[in-house]
Design a protein around this motif. Structure first.
Motif, PDB file in Angstrom:
ATOM      1  N   THR A 109      -2.608  -0.934   6.255  1.00  0.00           N
ATOM      2  CA  THR A 109      -2.134  -0.138   5.122  1.00  0.00           C
ATOM      3  C   THR A 109      -0.857   0.616   5.487  1.00  0.00           C
ATOM      4  OG1 THR A 109      -3.347   1.867   5.710  1.00  0.00           O
ATOM      5  CG2 THR A 109      -4.525   0.265   4.363  1.00  0.00           C
ATOM      6  N   CYS A 135      -4.140  -8.562   4.481  1.00  0.00           N
ATOM      7  CA  CYS A 135      -2.693  -8.585   4.204  1.00  0.00           C
ATOM      8  C   CYS A 135      -2.435  -9.092   2.797  1.00  0.00           C
ATOM      9  CB  CYS A 135      -1.960  -9.479   5.199  1.00  0.00           C
ATOM     10  SG  CYS A 135      -1.885  -8.776   6.847  1.00  0.00           S
ATOM     11  N   ARG A 137      -4.417  -9.164   0.181  1.00  0.00           N
ATOM     12  CA  ARG A 137      -4.878  -8.233  -0.851  1.00  0.00           C
ATOM     13  C   ARG A 137      -3.926  -7.054  -0.994  1.00  0.00           C
ATOM     14  NH1 ARG A 137     -10.283  -6.528   0.890  1.00  0.00           N
ATOM     15  NH2 ARG A 137     -10.475  -8.424   1.983  1.00  0.00           N
ATOM     16  N   ARG A 138      -3.347  -6.642   0.119  1.00  0.00           N
ATOM     17  CA  ARG A 138      -2.486  -5.466   0.083  1.00  0.00           C
ATOM     18  C   ARG A 138      -1.019  -5.818  -0.115  1.00  0.00           C
ATOM     19  NH1 ARG A 138      -4.953  -1.249   0.301  1.00  0.00           N
ATOM     20  NH2 ARG A 138      -2.995  -0.154   0.424  1.00  0.00           N
ATOM     21  N   PRO A 391      -8.391   2.107   1.340  1.00  0.00           N
ATOM     22  CA  PRO A 391      -9.382   1.178   0.777  1.00  0.00           C
ATOM     23  C   PRO A 391     -10.682   1.228   1.577  1.00  0.00           C
ATOM     24  CG  PRO A 391      -7.482   0.007   1.706  1.00  0.00           C
ATOM     25  CD  PRO A 391      -7.207   1.460   1.846  1.00  0.00           C
TER      26      PRO A 391
END
Ligand code: GDP
Length: 529
Positions: A109, A135, A137-138, A391
């Motif tokens: 993050t 990675c 997802r973010r 998260p």
């Protein structure tokens, strides 16, 4: 508006020359070796081997880290900073042990890009896949480095296929190996057709000697192997920055970290392609631009790094502005001021005082027991900001915890609350169990060891842990919770914030449950935030 002090460059210029990255890999792919090689190339250290110092441990090691020593693993998540030309690279360490924990995810993050490190003989491995998913997802773009080309391994094109087929990521090579893995002859630079050949430095202790061949000279010297490399690389698309940033393609490089081969090209790719720190969304739907006054968020807590002083260090990723040691910042969650006299940068195991920092940099704040993972801090003189919470990552290990000595119940409760706040473990409450004891949940079992150790040594409340035969957490509609709680083989618990979770033995049990009760769907946990 630009925050400018007399001796500093404007913040946006400092931000623009920073690249904050992490290496994601499966244990043994060569992350430590690559880290050293990257720093070596950047000339931050003279000889590979001085940073992580496996087998050469020196420096600050605290008492609770004796556990780390015993196991020969690194729990400390440190950031390494080095200059490469005019660029400042922040390399954040992702703890890479097989029992890795939420810390590893949380680091992602705090970075703007990741380097996915593959062992040429193994390709995508389980932890690489898990970290890659985070990675994706973010929205963290990924550069791929295929390591250990000096050893027998798979074919370059086969590895490319694997990326496309298994994770739907299209490789766009920057370099291509001449000669298959284990018979490495040189590295083809796709942009100009030059081939670099290397003479390995003994032990990999210094830079490999490099000879540059023009395309014609390479064709003459390397013959068939050269033709094959040129034809191979042409089967793949060239690098495209927009789709790399969008997460659909990955610039790909080959090399051997141990022999320092291909590492400079990787550094250049990071500089040229990875994004600089940019405006960061806040919870109110706005963006905090890098040139606004200082702000940052806690992505990791570390307790007890200094044996003489049981401190808590909060690692902050700077998002905007210039951080200056001694400035007063506000802890957003409590609204209280927080003194930053003891700000650290962490280089490997060594701690050093940091005087200032810019977007993308990592600062360690000492005496930070009131800070929690995900918290925002900002310049008290500037506008308030809150970044999205950290998260929650899906736990896979669950254990019921109770205090070994009932006389220490108060310390037990205090300790568990502190560990939850720091994000050492997730703490769940089971009403059905009725004993008031927490269920600890973790991404990796190592988190339980850390919790057990700290409960005993820091809070003087040794605990007993009973591992539960569960490995899967799901969410469910609030209206279904009561029904689900009545079924055998499932356990309904609550998070600290009240969210109910359904715990199951494994994915097979979840499927069986869903087949038997198609009207009661179980929802996979999506890492929020
Ligand atoms: P980590 O667990 O990912 O940090 O991996 P290490 O950096 O500790 O490397 C694991 C092993 O692979 C060590 O024995 C390294 O010497 C070896 N290794 C790393 N990079 C290379 C490489 O490019 N070539 C070869 N042959 N071995 C390598």
């Amino acid at each position: 508006m630009t925050t400018l002090t007399s001796d500093a460059r404007p913040v946006e210029i400092e931000a623009a020359r920073r690249r904050s990255i992490a290496v994601i890999s499966h244990p043994d792919a060569g992350k430590s070796t690559l880290t050293e090689a990257l720093a070596l190339h950047a000339r931050a250290i003279d000889e590979a081997g001085a940073v992580h110092g496996k087998g050469n441990r020196a420096g600050v090691v605290s008492d609770w880290l004796e556990m780390e020593q015993k196991r020969g693993i690194s729990i400390t998540s440190a950031a390494l900073q080095f200059a490469y030309g005019d660029v400042v690279i922040n390399l954040l360490d992702t703890p890479g042990h097989a029992d890795f924990s939420e810390d590893t995810y949380r680091v992602l993050t705090a970075v703007d890009a990741a380097v996915m490190l593959l062992d040429s003989a193994k390709g995508l491995e389980p932890q690489t896949l898990k970290l890659f998913e985070v990675c994706r997802r973010r929205g963290v773009p990924v550069i791929t480095f295929v390591n250990k080309w000096d050893r027998p391994g798979r074919e370059a094109l086969e590895l490319c296929d694997e990326l496309e087929e298994r994770i739907n990521l299209r490789p766009t090579p920057l370099t291509w190996p001449v000669g298959e893995a284990g018979r490495f002859l040189g590295l083809l630079d796709r942009s100009n057709g030059e081939v670099r050949t290397y003479r390995r430095a003994p032990g990999g202790a210094s830079l490999a000697e490099e000879t540059v061949l023009s395309p014609q000279a390479a064709a003459d010297a390397l013959g068939e192997d050269h033709t094959e490399a040129v034809e191979g690389v042409q089967l793949l698309d060239p690098v495209d920055r927009a789709s790399f940033l969008a997460g659909t393609t990955t610039p790909m490089l080959f090399g051997a970290a141990l022999a320092n081969i291909g590492v400079r090209q990787l550094l250049d790719a990071v500089v040229d392609l990875a994004p600089a720190p940019n405006a960061r969304p806040d919870v109110d739907g706005g963006d905090r631009d890098v040139d606004q006054p200082f702000s940052g968020f806690v992505f990791k807590m570390q307790a007890g790094m200094d044996p003489n002083h049981r401190d808590h260090v909060a690692f902050i990723r700077v998002c905007s502005g210039r951080f200056e040691r001694g400035m007063v910042v506000t802890h957003e969650r409590t609204g209280r001021p927080f003194a930053t006299k003891y700000a650290l940068s962490v280089f490997g195991r060594e701690r050093a005082t940091v005087e200032d920092a810019y977007p993308g940099d990592v600062v360690g704040l000492v005496n930070a027991s009131t800070l929690a993972v995900g918290d925002t801090v900002f310049d008290s003189a500037g506008p308030r900001v809150r970044f999205p919470p950290m998260p929650v990552f899906a736990p896979e290990h669950f254990a019921a915890a109770r205090v070994a000595d009932p006389g220490r119940s108060k310390q037990f409760r205090k300790g568990i609350a502190q560990l939850e706040q720091e994000g050492v473990v997730q703490v769940l409450i089971s009403e059905a169990r009725g004993d008031g004891n927490p269920i600890l949940a973790a991404v990796g079992p190592l988190q339980f060891e850390v919790a057990t150790f700290r409960m005993e040594h820091e809070f003087s409340a040794p605990i007993r842990m009973e591992t539960l035969g569960l490995s899967l957490a799901r969410e469910a509609a609030a209206s279904d919770i009561e029904t689900i709680a009545g079924y055998p083989g499932v356990e309904v618990v609550r998070r600290g914030d009240g969210t109910p979770l359904v715990l199951l033995r494994d994915v097979w049990h979840a499927r069986a449950f869903e087949r038997a009760h198609p009207d009661v769907p179980l929802i996979p946990l999506v890492a929020s935030g």
